[in-house]
Design a protein around this motif. Sequence first.
Motif, short mmCIF file in Angstrom:
data_model
loop_
_atom_site.label_atom_id
_atom_site.label_comp_id
_atom_site.label_asym_id
_atom_site.label_seq_id
_atom_site.Cartn_x
_atom_site.Cartn_y
_atom_site.Cartn_z
N ILE A 71 0.86 -1.18 0.00
CA ILE A 71 0.00 0.00 0.00
C ILE A 71 0.89 1.23 0.00
O ILE A 71 1.72 1.41 0.89
N GLY A 72 0.73 2.10 -1.01
CA GLY A 72 1.58 3.28 -1.12
C GLY A 72 2.93 2.94 -1.69
O GLY A 72 3.17 1.82 -2.19
N ASP A 73 3.86 3.91 -1.61
CA ASP A 73 5.20 3.69 -2.14
C ASP A 73 6.15 4.67 -1.47
O ASP A 73 5.73 5.69 -0.90
N THR A 74 7.44 4.33 -1.50
CA THR A 74 8.47 5.23 -0.97
C THR A 74 9.71 5.12 -1.83
O THR A 74 10.07 4.03 -2.30
N SER A 75 10.35 6.26 -2.03
CA SER A 75 11.59 6.28 -2.81
C SER A 75 12.81 5.98 -1.93
O SER A 75 13.92 5.81 -2.43
N GLN A 76 12.61 5.91 -0.62
CA GLN A 76 13.71 5.65 0.30
C GLN A 76 14.20 4.21 0.16
O GLN A 76 13.40 3.27 0.07
N LYS A 95 11.41 4.89 17.26
CA LYS A 95 12.85 5.15 17.15
C LYS A 95 13.34 5.15 15.71
O LYS A 95 14.48 5.50 15.46
N ALA A 96 12.49 4.77 14.77
CA ALA A 96 12.92 4.57 13.39
C ALA A 96 13.31 5.88 12.72
O ALA A 96 12.73 6.94 12.99
N SER A 97 14.29 5.80 11.82
CA SER A 97 14.68 6.94 10.98
C SER A 97 14.02 6.80 9.62
O SER A 97 13.33 5.81 9.33
N CYS A 98 14.28 7.76 8.73
CA CYS A 98 13.59 7.81 7.45
C CYS A 98 14.00 6.70 6.49
O CYS A 98 13.35 6.50 5.46
N ASN A 99 15.08 5.99 6.77
CA ASN A 99 15.50 4.89 5.90
C ASN A 99 15.32 3.53 6.58
O ASN A 99 16.03 2.58 6.28
N GLN A 100 14.34 3.48 7.47
CA GLN A 100 14.10 2.22 8.18
C GLN A 100 12.63 1.81 8.06
O GLN A 100 11.74 2.64 7.86
N ILE A 101 12.42 0.50 8.20
CA ILE A 101 11.07 -0.06 8.19
C ILE A 101 10.72 -0.47 9.62
O ILE A 101 11.57 -0.91 10.38
N THR A 102 9.46 -0.28 9.98
CA THR A 102 9.00 -0.63 11.33
C THR A 102 7.79 -1.54 11.21
O THR A 102 7.51 -2.08 10.14
N PHE A 103 7.08 -1.73 12.30
CA PHE A 103 5.89 -2.59 12.26
C PHE A 103 4.84 -2.06 13.21
O PHE A 103 5.13 -1.43 14.23
N ILE A 104 3.59 -2.29 12.84
CA ILE A 104 2.44 -1.91 13.66
C ILE A 104 1.65 -3.20 13.89
O ILE A 104 0.92 -3.66 13.01
N GLY A 105 1.81 -3.75 15.08
CA GLY A 105 1.26 -5.06 15.34
C GLY A 105 -0.18 -5.07 15.80
O GLY A 105 -0.86 -6.10 15.70
N ASN A 134 9.27 8.52 12.05
CA ASN A 134 10.09 8.91 10.89
C ASN A 134 10.29 7.76 9.91
O ASN A 134 10.92 7.94 8.87
N ALA A 135 9.77 6.58 10.21
CA ALA A 135 9.96 5.42 9.34
C ALA A 135 9.33 5.67 7.97
O ALA A 135 8.27 6.30 7.86
N CYS A 136 9.97 5.13 6.94
CA CYS A 136 9.42 5.29 5.59
C CYS A 136 8.45 4.17 5.24
O CYS A 136 7.71 4.28 4.25
#
Length: 331
Positions: free
Chosen positions: A18-23, A33-43, A55-57
């Motif tokens: 869903i969506g897209d990112t150029s990062q 804690k995530a930065s703009c070039n990291q992936i996270t999770f929403i459980g 800040n996660a992308c």
Amino acid sequence: MVSYTISEINNILKGELIGDTSQKIEGPEELQKASCNQITFIGSKKYVKFWEDSNACAALVGTDLTISPGDNRAFIKVKNVDLAMATILEFFNPIAPVFETDIHPTAVIHETAKIGHGCKIGANCYVGKDVELGNEVILYPNVCVFDETVIGDKTTIWSGTVIRERCIIGSHCIFHTNVSIGADGFGYRPSEDGRGLVKIPQIGNVIIGHYVEIGANSCVDRGKFSSTIVGDGCKIDNLVQIAHNSVMGRSCIMAGHSGLAGSVTLGDGVMIGGSASIKDHTTINSGATVGAGSGVMNDVAAGKTVLGYPAQDARDMLRQWVAIRQFMKNK
């Protein structure tokens, strides 16, 4: 530094993008804690509120969540977020410490030991008389494996671990730092004159199945006679005690600081919470759960959840706690 596009990650996970990112994604991190070039999770839904300020992308999200990712951000929807995150962690898992030589010159290996193909043995290891190592076993520096022990293929043993004599270890196991396998069980009786304690000899061994993982500073003691047994697929946390002649079925889990006294029997798939204590000669049947901090004094039926000290049916214990809280409130 390794990095992946969101499409490359989704091709592995086979989720719904869903969506897209150029990062380019350089690693995973917690939501806040995530930065703009990291992936996270929403459980779960309770973490959705933190996405907007993260800040996660990109994020892994459950299929039941309906939020949108936003500009230049992406979601990968998956059925099981935890398992998907485990796959991502494998992407970014750093390589293990490198052995410059397969067998370090300071390792002491008895001439009768049998060493399989592709084994790696680090500095200052000791491999005793008639030990058998399967193929691709890894002993990191300062591991001791005593006489007549057998270790199966592709088992990894980290520094400081001691495996005493005559133990049998399966394949694909992982023992973390300072694990003790096969030390004497805790057996003493008062002397006849009542002035001391007599040590009971512990002449058994330890048998550990395949795909077992044991955390740092945990202990599995040898049997007084016969064997202490840890079944296939068991996962044992740090600082866990498994006493002499205990028997664990398949795929049991023991969290940190928990312990089994002597001759405890666990069925398959038993889960024991942190700091729980199990009395000697107790049986916890398959699929049962013991809550953290509990003290089990009696056998536990299959599939049952117990809680408290002494442990009892979790629903009964929770009702007691509610009643006590209400009583104290009204006092």
